[in-house]
Design a protein around this motif. Structure first.
Motif, PDB file in Angstrom:
ATOM      1  N   ILE A 288       0.871  -1.181   0.000  1.00 24.23           N
ATOM      2  CA  ILE A 288       0.000   0.000   0.000  1.00 24.23           C
ATOM      3  C   ILE A 288       0.903   1.224   0.000  1.00 24.23           C
ATOM      4  O   ILE A 288       1.840   1.305   0.802  1.00 24.23           O
ATOM      5  CB  ILE A 288      -0.914  -0.008   1.246  1.00 24.23           C
ATOM      6  N   VAL A 289       0.643   2.157  -0.913  1.00 19.78           N
ATOM      7  CA  VAL A 289       1.507   3.327  -1.034  1.00 19.78           C
ATOM      8  C   VAL A 289       0.760   4.557  -0.527  1.00 19.78           C
ATOM      9  O   VAL A 289      -0.383   4.798  -0.904  1.00 19.78           O
ATOM     10  CB  VAL A 289       1.945   3.521  -2.510  1.00 19.78           C
ATOM     11  N   ASP A 290       1.409   5.302   0.377  1.00 22.31           N
ATOM     12  CA  ASP A 290       0.755   6.486   0.952  1.00 22.31           C
ATOM     13  C   ASP A 290       1.846   7.417   1.488  1.00 22.31           C
ATOM     14  O   ASP A 290       3.033   7.105   1.396  1.00 22.31           O
ATOM     15  CB  ASP A 290      -0.191   6.047   2.083  1.00 22.31           C
ATOM     16  N   ASP A 291       1.425   8.547   2.038  1.00 31.27           N
ATOM     17  CA  ASP A 291       2.400   9.422   2.710  1.00 31.27           C
ATOM     18  C   ASP A 291       2.533   8.913   4.135  1.00 31.27           C
ATOM     19  O   ASP A 291       1.564   8.922   4.885  1.00 31.27           O
ATOM     20  CB  ASP A 291       1.894  10.871   2.736  1.00 31.27           C
ATOM     21  N   ILE A 292       3.721   8.497   4.521  1.00 26.90           N
ATOM     22  CA  ILE A 292       3.856   7.888   5.849  1.00 26.90           C
ATOM     23  C   ILE A 292       4.768   8.673   6.790  1.00 26.90           C
ATOM     24  O   ILE A 292       5.131   8.186   7.854  1.00 26.90           O
ATOM     25  CB  ILE A 292       4.288   6.402   5.760  1.00 26.90           C
ATOM     26  N   LEU A 293       5.132   9.885   6.402  1.00 27.85           N
ATOM     27  CA  LEU A 293       5.877  10.743   7.323  1.00 27.85           C
ATOM     28  C   LEU A 293       4.864  11.488   8.189  1.00 27.85           C
ATOM     29  O   LEU A 293       3.966  12.150   7.661  1.00 27.85           O
ATOM     30  CB  LEU A 293       6.763  11.736   6.545  1.00 27.85           C
ATOM     31  N   MET A 294       5.005  11.350   9.505  1.00 29.47           N
ATOM     32  CA  MET A 294       4.042  11.997  10.417  1.00 29.47           C
ATOM     33  C   MET A 294       4.708  13.179  11.104  1.00 29.47           C
ATOM     34  O   MET A 294       5.459  13.003  12.061  1.00 29.47           O
ATOM     35  CB  MET A 294       3.549  10.964  11.446  1.00 29.47           C
ATOM     36  N   LYS A 295       4.424  14.370  10.605  1.00 30.30           N
ATOM     37  CA  LYS A 295       5.067  15.573  11.165  1.00 30.30           C
ATOM     38  C   LYS A 295       4.228  16.203  12.268  1.00 30.30           C
ATOM     39  O   LYS A 295       4.741  16.913  13.113  1.00 30.30           O
ATOM     40  CB  LYS A 295       5.303  16.593  10.047  1.00 30.30           C
ATOM     41  N   ASN A 296       2.939  15.987  12.201  1.00 30.84           N
ATOM     42  CA  ASN A 296       2.061  16.627  13.190  1.00 30.84           C
ATOM     43  C   ASN A 296       0.877  15.708  13.481  1.00 30.84           C
ATOM     44  O   ASN A 296       0.757  14.625  12.906  1.00 30.84           O
ATOM     45  CB  ASN A 296       1.575  17.981  12.656  1.00 30.84           C
ATOM     46  N   ARG A 297       0.009  16.166  14.374  1.00 32.09           N
ATOM     47  CA  ARG A 297      -1.120  15.336  14.793  1.00 32.09           C
ATOM     48  C   ARG A 297      -2.049  14.993  13.630  1.00 32.09           C
ATOM     49  O   ARG A 297      -2.560  13.889  13.535  1.00 32.09           O
ATOM     50  CB  ARG A 297      -1.883  16.072  15.918  1.00 32.09           C
ATOM     51  N   GLU A 298      -2.217  15.935  12.717  1.00 32.54           N
ATOM     52  CA  GLU A 298      -3.090  15.688  11.558  1.00 32.54           C
ATOM     53  C   GLU A 298      -2.536  14.534  10.726  1.00 32.54           C
ATOM     54  O   GLU A 298      -3.266  13.649  10.292  1.00 32.54           O
ATOM     55  CB  GLU A 298      -3.212  16.953  10.677  1.00 32.54           C
ATOM     56  N   ASP A 299      -1.215  14.539  10.509  1.00 40.15           N
ATOM     57  CA  ASP A 299      -0.591  13.450   9.739  1.00 40.15           C
ATOM     58  C   ASP A 299      -0.824  12.104  10.426  1.00 40.15           C
ATOM     59  O   ASP A 299      -1.069  11.084   9.783  1.00 40.15           O
ATOM     60  CB  ASP A 299       0.938  13.644   9.644  1.00 40.15           C
ATOM     61  N   LYS A 300      -0.702  12.110  11.761  1.00 37.19           N
ATOM     62  CA  LYS A 300      -0.843  10.855  12.520  1.00 37.19           C
ATOM     63  C   LYS A 300      -2.267  10.322  12.409  1.00 37.19           C
ATOM     64  O   LYS A 300      -2.480   9.133  12.175  1.00 37.19           O
ATOM     65  CB  LYS A 300      -0.495  11.091  13.999  1.00 37.19           C
ATOM     66  N   LEU A 301      -3.236  11.232  12.577  1.00 37.83           N
ATOM     67  CA  LEU A 301      -4.645  10.818  12.495  1.00 37.83           C
ATOM     68  C   LEU A 301      -4.986  10.343  11.092  1.00 37.83           C
ATOM     69  O   LEU A 301      -5.669   9.342  10.911  1.00 37.83           O
ATOM     70  CB  LEU A 301      -5.563  11.999  12.876  1.00 37.83           C
ATOM     71  N   ARG A 302      -4.470  11.051  10.095  1.00 41.12           N
ATOM     72  CA  ARG A 302      -4.779  10.695   8.705  1.00 41.12           C
ATOM     73  C   ARG A 302      -4.200   9.324   8.358  1.00 41.12           C
ATOM     74  O   ARG A 302      -4.881   8.474   7.792  1.00 41.12           O
ATOM     75  CB  ARG A 302      -4.238  11.768   7.755  1.00 41.12           C
ATOM     76  N   LEU A 303      -2.941   9.082   8.754  1.00 40.54           N
ATOM     77  CA  LEU A 303      -2.332   7.780   8.446  1.00 40.54           C
ATOM     78  C   LEU A 303      -3.041   6.655   9.200  1.00 40.54           C
ATOM     79  O   LEU A 303      -3.299   5.581   8.638  1.00 40.54           O
ATOM     80  CB  LEU A 303      -0.826   7.798   8.769  1.00 40.54           C
ATOM     81  N   ALA A 304      -3.388   6.917  10.457  1.00 38.26           N
ATOM     82  CA  ALA A 304      -4.094   5.907  11.255  1.00 38.26           C
ATOM     83  C   ALA A 304      -5.428   5.549  10.595  1.00 38.26           C
ATOM     84  O   ALA A 304      -5.771   4.369  10.445  1.00 38.26           O
ATOM     85  CB  ALA A 304      -4.318   6.418  12.674  1.00 38.26           C
ATOM     86  N   ARG A 305      -6.175   6.576  10.184  1.00 38.36           N
ATOM     87  CA  ARG A 305      -7.474   6.347   9.509  1.00 38.36           C
ATOM     88  C   ARG A 305      -7.274   5.515   8.251  1.00 38.36           C
ATOM     89  O   ARG A 305      -7.995   4.554   7.974  1.00 38.36           O
ATOM     90  CB  ARG A 305      -8.076   7.723   9.168  1.00 38.36           C
ATOM     91  N   PHE A 306      -6.240   5.891   7.490  1.00 40.22           N
ATOM     92  CA  PHE A 306      -5.949   5.208   6.231  1.00 40.22           C
ATOM     93  C   PHE A 306      -5.637   3.729   6.476  1.00 40.22           C
ATOM     94  O   PHE A 306      -6.159   2.845   5.806  1.00 40.22           O
ATOM     95  CB  PHE A 306      -4.777   5.913   5.534  1.00 40.22           C
TER      96      PHE A 306
END
Ligand code: GDP
Ligand code: CA
Length: 321
Positions: A288-306
């Motif tokens: 699965i290909v996605d953006d997996i760098l988590m710089k902030n809380r939004e990135d973390k929530l978005r990756l977790a949801r994904f």
């Protein structure tokens, strides 16, 4: 009413694990249990210190020093400075607030309490919503072989600042370390198992080294998705890439995929590594290909949801889709 939320188990180390944990903990429709790494644990100044478990706990309790990614925010080091004055080694940075937790933990261990019970009580007292489980209540400690010989993980990681080449890794106590019933039950009941983008060799491998853990994961019905800690051939932080290279593993998302091929069903790699997709899938893993760098809380929530949404759970268990 029965809890309809999707049960997610996360295998996590310290900083990388805590980022994924924070994302998953922020999703209201999942019930998260984190199985942390105890193999970085060591005794300092007579106290039992559990750095990876505390990083996850402090993160979910919103007490973490956000700039460092570990340790407590608004921290001071006066106790440590007294120890240094008295001639004690002070290379392991332990803050005053942090010391409070280590004193509490050590006292309870001396009273005969299980380490996992103590970790759960600390998380509860600090207001952590998700469950923090230990893979084992037994002592399990990573040791690193470098040119001068074997040293403890913290000697390598903190005192030597990861400079020496790693020739070998062993988990002292693994032959006797029994899995906790809580970790085994969480794995058996899980709807989804996520392997955090943690160091595969010294954060995830010790969890897997506990007796019965790998078998429990392999026997679990839940899909298992790993997130790569390596992006474009580099770590975000830490020595995982150099460790992998010096132990003969390819330090790329493909190397990570190969390492998890017998355990995971899928791996999430970064868009920058999209060219590796076919090679990953050739290993028998869904890529699965996605953006997996988590710089902030939004990135973390978005990756977790994904990650939760792409688990493609069987229809009867699609509580989280
Ligand atoms: P430690 O115990 O504090 O060393 O932390 P972990 O073992 O949990 O995580 C270390 C790994 O996290 C490193 O290999 C990093 O490359 C990885 N990491 C840190 N931040 C990120 C991130 O935002 N995205 C991804 N994919 N990996 C990350
Ligand atoms: Ca660690």
């Amino acid at each position: 009413m029965a809890d309809e939320r999707c049960k997610v188990v996360l295998l996590a180390g310290g900083v990388g694990g805590a980022k994924m944990a924070e994302g998953l903990d922020g999703l209201d429709d999942i019930d998260l249990a984190i199985i942390g790494n105890v193999a970085d644990d060591a005794e300092f100044h007579g106290l039992w210190v559990s750095p990876d478990i505390d990083t996850v706990t402090y993160t979910l309790a919103e007490r973490i020093d956000r700039k460092q990614g570990w340790g407590v925010a608004d921290e001071s080091h006066r106790a440590l400075s007294v120890l240094a004055e008295l001639g004690k080694d002070a290379w392991m940075s332990l803050g005053d607030r942090d010391f409070g937790l280590h004193i509490y933990r050590t006292e309870r261990i001396r009273n005969g309490d299980r380490r996992s019970e103590i970790a759960a009580d600390v998380a509860k007292a600090f207001g952590v919503k998700s469950r923090i489980l230990l893979p084992t209540d037994d002592i399990l400690q990573t040791q690193i072989k470098t040119d001068p010989g074997w040293m403890s993980f913290q000697e390598y990681f903190v005192r030597e600042a990861c400079r020496p080449d790693v020739q070998d890794i062993r988990f002292e106590g693994a032959e006797k370390a029994q899995a906790t019933p809580e970790a085994l039950a969480a794995i058996a009941e899980a709807d989804l198992i996520v392997i955090a983008p943690s160091n595969p060799l010294v954060s995830i491998a010790p969890i897997l080294s506990v007796i019965g853990m790998k078998q429990a994961l392999q026997a679990a019905a839940a899909p298992k998705i790993a997130v790569s800690p390596i992006i474009a051939g580099k770590v975000v932080k830490g020595p995982a890439d150099r460790m992998m290279a010096s132990l003969g593993l390819e330090a790329t998302a493909l190397g990570v995929a190969r390492h998890y091929a017998d355990l995971a069903d899928a791996i999430v790699i970064d868009r920058q590594d999209a060219a590796l997709e076919a090679s990953v899938e050739a290993l028998g893993l869904r890529c699965i290909v996605d953006d997996i760098l988590m710089k902030n809380r939004e990135d973390k929530l978005r990756l977790a949801r994904f990650v939760v949404d792409c688990a493609a759970l069987p229809a009867s268990r699609r509580a989280c889709a």
